[in-house]
Write an enzyme that holds these catalytic residues in place. Structure first.
Site: not given
Ligand code: GRF
Length: 192
Positions: A14, A16, A67, A94, A97, A111, A113
């Site tokens: 988490g 992000n 999914k 992960m 959708v 999202n 990536h």
């Molecule tokens: C990130 O690198 C994001 O780009 C990918 O999964 C990772 C999630 O990291 N989709 P976090 O859980 O936000 O630390």
């Protein structure tokens, strides 16, 4: 101006989500995270939400690996709708959708990536970039569709790949860029 109401979906640590929450705290993003939902009961992202007094919900994914079962995804939609979410933010979520969620939130699911899409979709994309001998990588925020990292690109941020990079050092550099880019992109939705 009306606050943007966010619902966050994540499967992992988490970071992000934390960056988004901190941008809100600093007054840089006029938004409120109303609910954080995970398909992993022990995901760090749920702990971050709980520590902040934000609603944190585990939704059991069911029998599929890539999914949610339709009933589980319908439950996610119910939670998001109950909180009157404007924008669904996938942050390390992960799973693909599918229709219940896509139909409930048209062009309202995004999202992040860790690659410069359309190059290197899928898992551990920073390793893919390193193995391919790329000299730059980065991150992409995109709309979510039913495919894997295939939706329309909204914004990207580049980072260099250095000669002595390991998978870990490159991923860490990409994550720094992610934590800057994601709140900036979410802010764009305030104007729509
Ligand atoms: C990130 O690198 C994001 O780009 C990918 O999964 C990772 C999630 O990291 N989709 P976090 O859980 O936000 O630390």
């Amino acid at each position: 101006m009306k606050k943007l109401i966010l619902g966050v979906l994540g499967s992992g640590k988490g970071s992000n989500y934390r960056a988004i929450q901190e941008a809100i705290d600093r007054g840089e993003l006029n938004a409120e995270v109303r609910v954080v939902i995970s398909d992993f009961e022990n995901a760090g992202i749920l702990d971050i939400a709980r520590d902040r007094g934000i609603r944190a919900e585990y939704v059991a994914p069911g029998k599929f690996r890539t999914k949610l079962e339709p009933e589980a995804e319908a439950k996610v939609v119910e939670l998001l709708k109950a909180e009157q979410v404007d924008l669904v933010v996938l942050a390390g979520y992960m799973r693909l959708v599918k229709e219940p969620l896509l139909e409930a939130f048209p062009r309202q699911i995004i999202n992040i990536h860790p690659a410069l899409l359309p190059k290197f979709p899928g898992l551990e994309s920073w390793k893919q970039a390193l193995t391919a001998g790329e000299t730059k990588s980065g991150c992409t925020v995109h709309y979510v569709d039913a495919g894997m990292d295939t939706g329309e690109i909204i914004a990207q941020r580049e980072v260099p790949i250095l000669l002595d990079d390991t998978a870990e050092s490159l991923h860490a550099r990409i994550q720094v860029a992610e934590h800057q880019l994601y709140p900036e992109v979410i802010r764009l939705f305030l104007r729509q």
